[in-house]
Design a protein around this motif. Structure first.
Motif, PDB file in Angstrom:
ATOM      1  N   ALA A  97      27.535  34.199  38.194  1.00  0.00           N
ATOM      2  CA  ALA A  97      28.024  34.878  39.267  1.00  0.00           C
ATOM      3  C   ALA A  97      29.365  35.568  38.954  1.00  0.00           C
ATOM      4  N   ILE A  98      30.278  34.835  38.223  1.00  0.00           N
ATOM      5  CA  ILE A  98      31.545  35.535  37.831  1.00  0.00           C
ATOM      6  C   ILE A  98      31.488  36.732  36.967  1.00  0.00           C
ATOM      7  N   PHE A  99      30.628  36.635  35.781  1.00  0.00           N
ATOM      8  CA  PHE A  99      30.560  37.503  34.858  1.00  0.00           C
ATOM      9  C   PHE A  99      29.827  38.799  35.881  1.00  0.00           C
ATOM     10  N   ALA A 100      28.736  38.657  36.471  1.00  0.00           N
ATOM     11  CA  ALA A 100      28.130  39.532  37.068  1.00  0.00           C
ATOM     12  C   ALA A 100      28.932  40.626  38.027  1.00  0.00           C
ATOM     13  N   LEU A 101      30.119  39.821  38.589  1.00  0.00           N
ATOM     14  CA  LEU A 101      30.922  40.841  39.205  1.00  0.00           C
ATOM     15  C   LEU A 101      32.233  41.208  38.524  1.00  0.00           C
ATOM     16  N   ALA A 102      32.602  40.278  37.547  1.00  0.00           N
ATOM     17  CA  ALA A 102      33.727  40.636  36.847  1.00  0.00           C
ATOM     18  C   ALA A 102      33.616  41.820  35.969  1.00  0.00           C
ATOM     19  N   PHE A 103      32.576  41.953  35.362  1.00  0.00           N
ATOM     20  CA  PHE A 103      32.161  43.237  34.467  1.00  0.00           C
ATOM     21  C   PHE A 103      32.224  44.437  35.315  1.00  0.00           C
ATOM     22  N   PRO A 104      31.597  44.410  36.360  1.00  0.00           N
ATOM     23  CA  PRO A 104      31.482  45.882  37.048  1.00  0.00           C
ATOM     24  C   PRO A 104      33.063  46.115  37.502  1.00  0.00           C
ATOM     25  N   LEU A 105      33.802  45.254  37.938  1.00  0.00           N
ATOM     26  CA  LEU A 105      35.263  45.371  38.585  1.00  0.00           C
ATOM     27  C   LEU A 105      35.943  45.791  37.222  1.00  0.00           C
ATOM     28  N   ALA A 106      35.808  45.311  36.160  1.00  0.00           N
ATOM     29  CA  ALA A 106      36.634  45.645  35.171  1.00  0.00           C
ATOM     30  C   ALA A 106      36.385  47.061  34.584  1.00  0.00           C
ATOM     31  N   LEU A 107      35.029  47.668  34.540  1.00  0.00           N
ATOM     32  CA  LEU A 107      34.694  48.975  34.503  1.00  0.00           C
ATOM     33  C   LEU A 107      35.336  49.779  35.514  1.00  0.00           C
ATOM     34  N   PHE A 108      35.357  49.215  36.682  1.00  0.00           N
ATOM     35  CA  PHE A 108      35.855  50.368  37.843  1.00  0.00           C
ATOM     36  C   PHE A 108      37.207  50.457  37.667  1.00  0.00           C
ATOM     37  N   VAL A 109      38.057  49.428  37.128  1.00  0.00           N
ATOM     38  CA  VAL A 109      39.457  49.471  37.320  1.00  0.00           C
ATOM     39  C   VAL A 109      40.031  50.115  35.816  1.00  0.00           C
ATOM     40  N   GLU A 110      39.001  50.011  34.893  1.00  0.00           N
ATOM     41  CA  GLU A 110      39.287  50.624  33.692  1.00  0.00           C
ATOM     42  C   GLU A 110      39.616  52.229  33.536  1.00  0.00           C
ATOM     43  N   ARG A 111      38.892  53.001  34.455  1.00  0.00           N
ATOM     44  CA  ARG A 111      39.090  54.147  34.388  1.00  0.00           C
ATOM     45  C   ARG A 111      40.317  54.570  35.257  1.00  0.00           C
ATOM     46  N   GLU A 112      41.358  55.584  34.678  1.00  0.00           N
ATOM     47  CA  GLU A 112      42.377  56.200  35.434  1.00  0.00           C
ATOM     48  C   GLU A 112      41.898  56.994  36.471  1.00  0.00           C
ATOM     49  N   ARG A 113      42.236  56.615  37.760  1.00  0.00           N
ATOM     50  CA  ARG A 113      41.706  57.143  39.131  1.00  0.00           C
ATOM     51  C   ARG A 113      42.921  56.867  40.063  1.00  0.00           C
ATOM     52  N   ARG A 114      43.007  57.582  41.142  1.00  0.00           N
ATOM     53  CA  ARG A 114      43.878  57.603  42.093  1.00  0.00           C
ATOM     54  C   ARG A 114      43.961  55.883  42.843  1.00  0.00           C
ATOM     55  N   VAL A 116      44.049  53.276  41.165  1.00  0.00           N
ATOM     56  CA  VAL A 116      43.766  51.894  40.432  1.00  0.00           C
ATOM     57  C   VAL A 116      44.561  50.668  40.218  1.00  0.00           C
ATOM     58  N   GLY A 117      46.019  51.094  40.354  1.00  0.00           N
ATOM     59  CA  GLY A 117      46.895  49.807  40.229  1.00  0.00           C
ATOM     60  C   GLY A 117      46.889  49.063  41.480  1.00  0.00           C
ATOM     61  N   ALA A 118      46.493  49.498  42.579  1.00  0.00           N
ATOM     62  CA  ALA A 118      46.238  48.935  43.842  1.00  0.00           C
ATOM     63  C   ALA A 118      44.847  47.934  43.744  1.00  0.00           C
ATOM     64  N   TYR A 119      43.936  48.789  43.129  1.00  0.00           N
ATOM     65  CA  TYR A 119      42.630  48.102  42.933  1.00  0.00           C
ATOM     66  C   TYR A 119      42.890  46.889  42.151  1.00  0.00           C
ATOM     67  N   ARG A 120      43.561  47.050  41.007  1.00  0.00           N
ATOM     68  CA  ARG A 120      43.612  45.816  40.170  1.00  0.00           C
ATOM     69  C   ARG A 120      44.640  44.577  40.738  1.00  0.00           C
ATOM     70  N   THR A 121      45.494  45.017  41.529  1.00  0.00           N
ATOM     71  CA  THR A 121      46.366  44.033  42.266  1.00  0.00           C
ATOM     72  C   THR A 121      45.732  43.242  43.239  1.00  0.00           C
ATOM     73  N   ILE A 122      44.820  43.904  43.933  1.00  0.00           N
ATOM     74  CA  ILE A 122      44.017  43.354  45.241  1.00  0.00           C
ATOM     75  C   ILE A 122      43.032  42.567  44.551  1.00  0.00           C
ATOM     76  N   PHE A 123      42.119  43.017  43.504  1.00  0.00           N
ATOM     77  CA  PHE A 123      41.171  42.116  42.801  1.00  0.00           C
ATOM     78  C   PHE A 123      41.726  40.783  42.123  1.00  0.00           C
ATOM     79  N   PHE A 124      42.976  41.121  41.733  1.00  0.00           N
ATOM     80  CA  PHE A 124      43.712  40.021  41.199  1.00  0.00           C
ATOM     81  C   PHE A 124      44.292  38.728  42.120  1.00  0.00           C
ATOM     82  N   MET A 125      44.784  39.286  43.260  1.00  0.00           N
ATOM     83  CA  MET A 125      45.479  38.296  43.985  1.00  0.00           C
ATOM     84  C   MET A 125      44.941  37.000  44.190  1.00  0.00           C
ATOM     85  N   PRO A 126      43.659  36.846  44.600  1.00  0.00           N
ATOM     86  CA  PRO A 126      43.223  35.356  44.702  1.00  0.00           C
ATOM     87  C   PRO A 126      43.633  34.469  43.532  1.00  0.00           C
TER      88      PRO A 126
END
Length: 308
Positions: A97-114, A116-126
């Motif tokens: 379950a962790i890898f099934a969700l973590a890998f797509p999230l990593a691919l999502f936040v790896e690309r530079e987009r508007r 993206v820093g906020a997305y990384r922070t939100i996903f990492f907060m827990p």
């Protein structure tokens, strides 16, 4: 050429040798506090635990030597084998379950987009929330009377009445799975993100120019180059799952029907509830052996990658 003690070369070499020896002793002095901490807080407790595991060691009274008695008992202890089986089942489910969700999230936040820093922070907060605190939070969320999950399930028609998610094995198990994934996935995402960012962009661009599809680039370039990162994330996830304790102790107390007792929980019960410290020590050494085996697997994976 023979160098005599009085020769200019010997005279020039002696200070360098003394300086090198001085730096070596200075280096040993710098690492001495770390070595002392390892000896006091790791090596010495492990050695003492091994010694205890060969004894019948009650909390009160004198210990008595029984040799391998605790280890042979372990092999016929159905409750321990049940805890080991449950821990293995939990480890497989939560890791997938962790890898099934973590890998797509990593691919999502790896690309530079508007943003993206906020997305990384939100996903990492827990991740910054302690596991015990997160467990208590989810106990409240799953509460049948005051929690939020029960009204939400009724709102979407999943259940027609108030649902006590922690009252049944399936409900409690999947609630814990979701909680752990919510808590840990950000950490695994960051590890995978570092692996993605270490891949040379020239390779990706060259493959794209050659007409490789996104799936081909991912399968032929991204995955092979992330082998070390994947091995590290996998070992950390599996090790953390094997050592799971807080969530089962706080959220279910091992229930329902004592079906959610992990290996660490069982060691805790034997050592500090039944006061069988010798048997608990033997169980701890067995668990340490499992973790060492996982570390050996990690080293083997890394060595195979280097050979290639």
């Amino acid at each position: 050429m023979t160098i005599t003690a009085a020769s200019p070369l010997a005279t020039a070499t002696a200070p360098r040798l003394r300086g090198s020896a001085r730096r070596q002793w200075l280096g040993l002095l710098y690492i001495a506090p770390a070595v002392a901490l390892v000896i006091v807080f790791f090596i010495a407790p492990v050695v003492f635990t091994v010694w205890m595991s060969f004894h019948n060691w009650p909390l009160l009274g004198s210990p008595s030597w029984i040799g391998l008695g605790n280890y042979t008992r372990m092999l016929t202890d159905n409750r321990f084998l049940s805890a080991l089986s449950f821990t293995g089942y939990y480890t497989v489910i939560v890791t997938i379950a962790i890898f099934a969700l973590a890998f797509p999230l990593a691919l999502f936040v790896e690309r530079e987009r508007r943003g993206v820093g906020a997305y990384r922070t939100i996903f990492f907060m827990p991740v910054v929330v302690g596991l015990a605190t997160a467990s208590l939070l989810w106990v409240w969320l799953a509460n049948v009377d005051s929690g939020l999950f029960s009204p939400i399930l009724r709102m979407f028609g999943v259940t027609g009445r108030s649902a006590n998610l922690l009252a049944t094995f399936d409900g409690a198990f999947w609630t814990i799975i979701v909680m752990v994934v919510w808590k840990i996935v950000g950490f695994t995402m960051i590890i995978l993100l570092t692996g993605l960012q270490s891949i040379p962009t020239d390779l990706i661009e060259a493959a794209r120019i050659d007409g490789a599809t996104a799936w081909q680039r991912f399968r032929m370039i991204t995955l092979p180059l992330m082998r070390r990162t994947l091995a590290l994330a996998l070992i950390l996830s599996v090790t953390g799952s094997v050592l799971a304790f807080d969530q089962f102790y706080i959220m279910t107390s091992g229930g329902p029907q004592n079906r959610m007792i992990s290996v660490v929980y069982y060691i805790f019960n034997q050592s500090f509830v039944s006061f069988q410290l010798g048997y608990g020590s033997a169980l701890s050494i067995a668990l340490l052996g499992i973790l060492v085996a996982l570390s050996v697997i990690q080293l083997w994976l890394l060595r195979e990658d280097e050979d290639k």
